[in-house]
Scaffold this motif. Structure first.
Motif, PDB file in Angstrom:
ATOM      1  N   MET A 168       3.423 -59.155 -23.238  1.00 19.65           N
ATOM      2  CA  MET A 168       2.383 -58.137 -23.084  1.00 19.65           C
ATOM      3  C   MET A 168       2.430 -57.490 -21.695  1.00 19.65           C
ATOM      4  O   MET A 168       2.234 -56.277 -21.555  1.00 19.65           O
ATOM      5  CB  MET A 168       0.999 -58.735 -23.346  1.00 19.65           C
ATOM      6  N   VAL A 194      -4.590 -61.644 -27.177  1.00 25.16           N
ATOM      7  CA  VAL A 194      -3.296 -62.263 -26.876  1.00 25.16           C
ATOM      8  C   VAL A 194      -3.257 -63.688 -27.441  1.00 25.16           C
ATOM      9  O   VAL A 194      -2.270 -64.082 -28.077  1.00 25.16           O
ATOM     10  CB  VAL A 194      -2.999 -62.254 -25.362  1.00 25.16           C
ATOM     11  N   GLU A 195      -4.330 -64.443 -27.260  1.00 26.58           N
ATOM     12  CA  GLU A 195      -4.385 -65.803 -27.789  1.00 26.58           C
ATOM     13  C   GLU A 195      -4.321 -65.811 -29.316  1.00 26.58           C
ATOM     14  O   GLU A 195      -3.588 -66.602 -29.914  1.00 26.58           O
ATOM     15  CB  GLU A 195      -5.655 -66.517 -27.307  1.00 26.58           C
ATOM     16  N   GLU A 252      -3.074 -63.446 -31.326  1.00 30.39           N
ATOM     17  CA  GLU A 252      -1.752 -63.009 -31.784  1.00 30.39           C
ATOM     18  C   GLU A 252      -0.708 -64.112 -31.616  1.00 30.39           C
ATOM     19  O   GLU A 252       0.125 -64.314 -32.502  1.00 30.39           O
ATOM     20  CB  GLU A 252      -1.303 -61.765 -31.017  1.00 30.39           C
ATOM     21  N   HIS A 300       4.040 -64.963 -25.076  1.00 27.95           N
ATOM     22  CA  HIS A 300       3.374 -63.744 -25.564  1.00 27.95           C
ATOM     23  C   HIS A 300       2.704 -63.004 -24.400  1.00 27.95           C
ATOM     24  O   HIS A 300       2.754 -61.777 -24.339  1.00 27.95           O
ATOM     25  CB  HIS A 300       2.375 -64.088 -26.667  1.00 27.95           C
ATOM     26  N   TRP A 301       2.107 -63.750 -23.484  1.00 29.98           N
ATOM     27  CA  TRP A 301       1.539 -63.114 -22.284  1.00 29.98           C
ATOM     28  C   TRP A 301       2.634 -62.350 -21.528  1.00 29.98           C
ATOM     29  O   TRP A 301       2.433 -61.212 -21.116  1.00 29.98           O
ATOM     30  CB  TRP A 301       0.917 -64.168 -21.362  1.00 29.98           C
ATOM     31  N   VAL A 359      -5.597 -56.360 -20.173  1.00 29.18           N
ATOM     32  CA  VAL A 359      -5.064 -57.271 -21.186  1.00 29.18           C
ATOM     33  C   VAL A 359      -6.215 -58.104 -21.747  1.00 29.18           C
ATOM     34  O   VAL A 359      -6.940 -58.760 -20.994  1.00 29.18           O
ATOM     35  CB  VAL A 359      -3.979 -58.193 -20.607  1.00 29.18           C
ATOM     36  N   ASN A 399      -4.377 -55.716 -27.621  1.00 27.99           N
ATOM     37  CA  ASN A 399      -3.753 -56.682 -26.716  1.00 27.99           C
ATOM     38  C   ASN A 399      -3.607 -56.150 -25.291  1.00 27.99           C
ATOM     39  O   ASN A 399      -3.964 -56.817 -24.339  1.00 27.99           O
ATOM     40  CB  ASN A 399      -2.419 -57.189 -27.269  1.00 27.99           C
ATOM     41  N   VAL A 400      -3.047 -54.948 -25.121  1.00 27.95           N
ATOM     42  CA  VAL A 400      -2.859 -54.416 -23.771  1.00 27.95           C
ATOM     43  C   VAL A 400      -3.064 -52.905 -23.770  1.00 27.95           C
ATOM     44  O   VAL A 400      -2.626 -52.213 -24.683  1.00 27.95           O
ATOM     45  CB  VAL A 400      -1.462 -54.786 -23.196  1.00 27.95           C
TER      46      VAL A 400
END
Length: 159
Positions: free
Chosen positions: A117, A99-100, A102, A113-114, A94, A72-73
């Motif tokens: 992160m 991210v999408e 998760e 969520h963004w 990122v 993710n990051v």
């Protein structure tokens, strides 16, 4: 007469988009999330946030962490040489795909969520980690508080 007002720190975010995902945060959103994470430290900071696809994330994760999968990051703190004064904090990479995935998998609102992160990555750039349980507890406590300031729920509670 002296002026006792303090000047707010300046957080400079450089956004790089290296993916074609449709639902990406704006520079303004990235700025807000970075400001939330970094302004409590009362210093000027400059960081780059690069939004990438899985292939780039996987390549960097493999190269720098010996993990052959996208993540993710990733955080890359900038190490300022002795005697040099720079506000450069480092880079966050990122992976929009992760991210999408998760957010959907964990039943979380995408931009919440963004935000998590970006906050998580900024804390890594500041030197926080979550290798030991004590470190994880400290970092998660900070993240939960910062997310609450933004109006988001605890990112560690399953939805």
């Amino acid at each position: 007469m002296t002026n006792n007002t303090s000047i707010a720190p300046i957080i400079t975010v450089d956004m790089q988009v290296a993916c074609d995902n449709e639902q990406l945060p704006t520079l303004e959103q990235l700025q807000l999330w970075a400001d939330t994470a970094l302004k409590p430290y009362n210093k000027n900071f400059e960081l780059t946030i690069r939004l990438v696809e899985s292939a780039e994330s996987q390549q960097l994760n493999h190269q720098y962490r010996d993990k052959d999968k996208p993540t993710n990051v990733l955080s890359f703190p900038f190490e300022v040489p002795d005697g040099i004064e720079l506000d450069l904090l480092g880079d966050l990479i990122v992976c929009a795909d992760v991210v999408e995935f998760e957010a959907k998998d964990q039943n979380k609102e995408l931009f919440a969520h963004w935000a998590h992160m970006i906050i998580h990555g900024c804390l890594h750039l500041l030197g926080y980690d979550h290798i030991t349980q004590d470190e994880a507890t400290e970092m998660e406590t900070i993240e939960i508080g910062l997310m609450a300031q933004l109006g988001y729920s605890d990112p560690y509670i399953a939805s």
